[in-house]
Design a protein around this motif. Sequence first.
Motif, PDB file in Angstrom:
ATOM      1  N   LEU A  21       0.918  -1.191   0.101  1.00  0.00           N
ATOM      2  CA  LEU A  21      -0.101  -0.015  -0.010  1.00  0.00           C
ATOM      3  C   LEU A  21       0.862   1.245  -0.004  1.00  0.00           C
ATOM      4  O   LEU A  21       1.725   1.508   0.462  1.00  0.00           O
ATOM      5  N   SER A  22       0.343   2.286  -0.795  1.00  0.00           N
ATOM      6  CA  SER A  22       1.165   3.385  -0.660  1.00  0.00           C
ATOM      7  C   SER A  22       0.292   4.797  -0.876  1.00  0.00           C
ATOM      8  O   SER A  22      -1.020   4.608  -0.758  1.00  0.00           O
ATOM      9  N   ILE A  23       0.678   6.001  -0.654  1.00  0.00           N
ATOM     10  CA  ILE A  23      -0.222   7.091  -0.574  1.00  0.00           C
ATOM     11  C   ILE A  23      -0.741   7.267  -1.980  1.00  0.00           C
ATOM     12  O   ILE A  23      -0.544   6.998  -2.810  1.00  0.00           O
ATOM     13  N   THR A  24      -2.125   7.778  -1.708  1.00  0.00           N
ATOM     14  CA  THR A  24      -3.115   7.780  -2.807  1.00  0.00           C
ATOM     15  C   THR A  24      -3.988   6.446  -3.332  1.00  0.00           C
ATOM     16  O   THR A  24      -4.826   6.544  -4.042  1.00  0.00           O
ATOM     17  N   ASP A  25      -3.599   5.073  -2.439  1.00  0.00           N
ATOM     18  CA  ASP A  25      -4.071   4.069  -3.000  1.00  0.00           C
ATOM     19  C   ASP A  25      -5.626   4.235  -2.272  1.00  0.00           C
ATOM     20  O   ASP A  25      -5.679   4.793  -1.046  1.00  0.00           O
ATOM     21  N   SER A  26      -6.610   3.590  -2.868  1.00  0.00           N
ATOM     22  CA  SER A  26      -8.121   3.639  -2.572  1.00  0.00           C
ATOM     23  C   SER A  26      -8.089   2.456  -1.350  1.00  0.00           C
ATOM     24  O   SER A  26      -7.802   1.665  -1.446  1.00  0.00           O
ATOM     25  N   ALA A  74     -15.633   5.626   1.179  1.00  0.00           N
ATOM     26  CA  ALA A  74     -14.551   5.385   0.432  1.00  0.00           C
ATOM     27  C   ALA A  74     -13.366   6.468   0.793  1.00  0.00           C
ATOM     28  O   ALA A  74     -13.850   7.731   0.887  1.00  0.00           O
ATOM     29  N   HIS A  75     -12.215   6.045   0.973  1.00  0.00           N
ATOM     30  CA  HIS A  75     -11.057   7.203   1.303  1.00  0.00           C
ATOM     31  C   HIS A  75      -9.801   6.761   0.285  1.00  0.00           C
ATOM     32  O   HIS A  75      -9.938   5.724  -0.372  1.00  0.00           O
ATOM     33  N   GLN A  76      -8.846   7.537   0.314  1.00  0.00           N
ATOM     34  CA  GLN A  76      -7.623   7.304  -0.119  1.00  0.00           C
ATOM     35  C   GLN A  76      -6.648   7.618   1.018  1.00  0.00           C
ATOM     36  O   GLN A  76      -6.996   8.407   2.025  1.00  0.00           O
ATOM     37  N   ILE A  77      -5.480   6.939   1.140  1.00  0.00           N
ATOM     38  CA  ILE A  77      -4.559   7.207   1.843  1.00  0.00           C
ATOM     39  C   ILE A  77      -3.910   8.501   1.423  1.00  0.00           C
ATOM     40  O   ILE A  77      -3.245   8.657   0.711  1.00  0.00           O
ATOM     41  N   LYS A  96       1.643   3.489  10.242  1.00  0.00           N
ATOM     42  CA  LYS A  96       0.194   3.474  10.287  1.00  0.00           C
ATOM     43  C   LYS A  96      -0.201   4.581   9.264  1.00  0.00           C
ATOM     44  O   LYS A  96       0.629   5.093   8.631  1.00  0.00           O
ATOM     45  N   PHE A  97      -1.437   4.408   8.720  1.00  0.00           N
ATOM     46  CA  PHE A  97      -1.923   5.188   7.702  1.00  0.00           C
ATOM     47  C   PHE A  97      -2.951   6.182   8.193  1.00  0.00           C
ATOM     48  O   PHE A  97      -3.610   6.133   9.282  1.00  0.00           O
ATOM     49  N   LEU A  98      -2.676   7.505   7.496  1.00  0.00           N
ATOM     50  CA  LEU A  98      -3.807   8.471   7.919  1.00  0.00           C
ATOM     51  C   LEU A  98      -4.614   8.955   6.675  1.00  0.00           C
ATOM     52  O   LEU A  98      -4.209   8.863   5.546  1.00  0.00           O
ATOM     53  N   VAL A  99      -5.836   8.993   6.907  1.00  0.00           N
ATOM     54  CA  VAL A  99      -6.842   9.401   5.868  1.00  0.00           C
ATOM     55  C   VAL A  99      -7.775  10.703   6.082  1.00  0.00           C
ATOM     56  O   VAL A  99      -7.971  10.658   7.649  1.00  0.00           O
ATOM     57  N   GLU A 130      -6.847   7.482  11.812  1.00  0.00           N
ATOM     58  CA  GLU A 130      -5.644   6.651  12.027  1.00  0.00           C
ATOM     59  C   GLU A 130      -5.829   4.984  11.926  1.00  0.00           C
ATOM     60  O   GLU A 130      -6.859   4.795  12.422  1.00  0.00           O
ATOM     61  N   ILE A 131      -5.256   4.679  11.007  1.00  0.00           N
ATOM     62  CA  ILE A 131      -5.546   3.191  10.623  1.00  0.00           C
ATOM     63  C   ILE A 131      -4.126   2.381  11.152  1.00  0.00           C
ATOM     64  O   ILE A 131      -3.137   2.643  10.361  1.00  0.00           O
TER      65      ILE A 131
END
Length: 300
Positions: free
Chosen positions: A136-141, A160-163, A173-176, A224-225
Motif C-alpha cells: 500500500l502507498s499514498i493515494t491508494d483507495s 471510500a477514502h484514499q491514503i 500506520k496510515f492516515l486519511v 488513524e489506521i
Amino acid sequence: FLFLKQGMTLPSPKELYQNCRPAVCLVSFYQNIASDAKIGSYDKIKKYRIGILVNSTGLVMVSNDVYPVSLDFVSSGGSFLSGLPTDFQVKLDDGKEYPAQFLGKDDQAMVAFIQIQKPPVGIQFPFVSFHETSGLSITDSIYVIELLTQTFNFTPLFTAHQINAIVESPRRKFLVNNYLPALSAGGLVMNSKGETIGVVINPTLDFSFDSESEFEDYHKNFLEIAPSEWFLNLIQSPPNMPENQITQKAWLGIQMQALTKELKEYWKVPQEGGVVINKVFPESPAEKAKLQPSDVILAI
C-alpha cells in the motif's frame, strides 16, 4: 470473499461492502468504575464499540479502550477503574445477539479480544482474514466500514477514502481525511481488491467517565489506521488477562494529594516528601488502621 485472478476486474464498492459487512458487529458492555461509596462496589456504565469477527468460532476483536488501563487509575474526578469490563453482548448483522466473555487486550496493538459464548451447535460465524500491507502507498483507495452512534441506531457507515499519509515512526500506520462521526475506534478497513488490511484506532483515551452522550462520537479531522501487521499474531494467540490479576492487588483505601511546600509549612512537617490523606474509604484497610483525612503519610 472475492479472490481476483490476473486480468479480472476489481470488485465494486457494493460488492466490497456486501462481502465484509457480516463480519462487522455491535459490541455492548459495562465498564465497572469503582465507587467512592464503598470498597468493592461499582458504578456500571454501558458502552458500545465496533467489533470485528476474526474467526468462525466467534472470536471478536475490538478497540483496547473497552478496558482502558492496566492498573487502577485515579482520575481528576476521584474515581478509578478497578474491574474488568463485564456483560459483553455481540449483535451480528443479521440481528442475532450472543453473550461474550472478555479475554484480554494488547495496548501496543491497541486491540482487545472477546469470545462469543454458547453459540448454537454447528454454527460458523462470518469472519474476515487480514492481509499484509507492504504494497500500500499514498493515494491508494481504501474503504472503511464503521457503525454510527446510538443517535443513528448504530447504522452501518461505508466510506471510500484514499491514503493521505503513511507515518513510519515510531510505528507504521496510515492516515486519511475524515469528517464523519462514527461510534468508536474499530472500523474495518479494506483495499480496492476487497482484502481487509487494518482497523481504525483511537490514539487517545478518555478518563472523564462522562455520560455516553457527551463523548460517544469518535470525530476527528483524520482517521488513524493500524495495519494488519499490528495484530495478525494476536488473532492466532489472543492475550489473556486473568481476573485475579485485577482483584487481588494490595491496596490501602485512601484518596490523597501531594504534600506541597505550602502544606508542609502549614503542618510544620519536618521533612520533604509525603502525601496528605483527603478521604478514607469505608471498610478499608486504611479505616481499620485508624487513618483519617488530613493525616500525612511520610513513608511506607
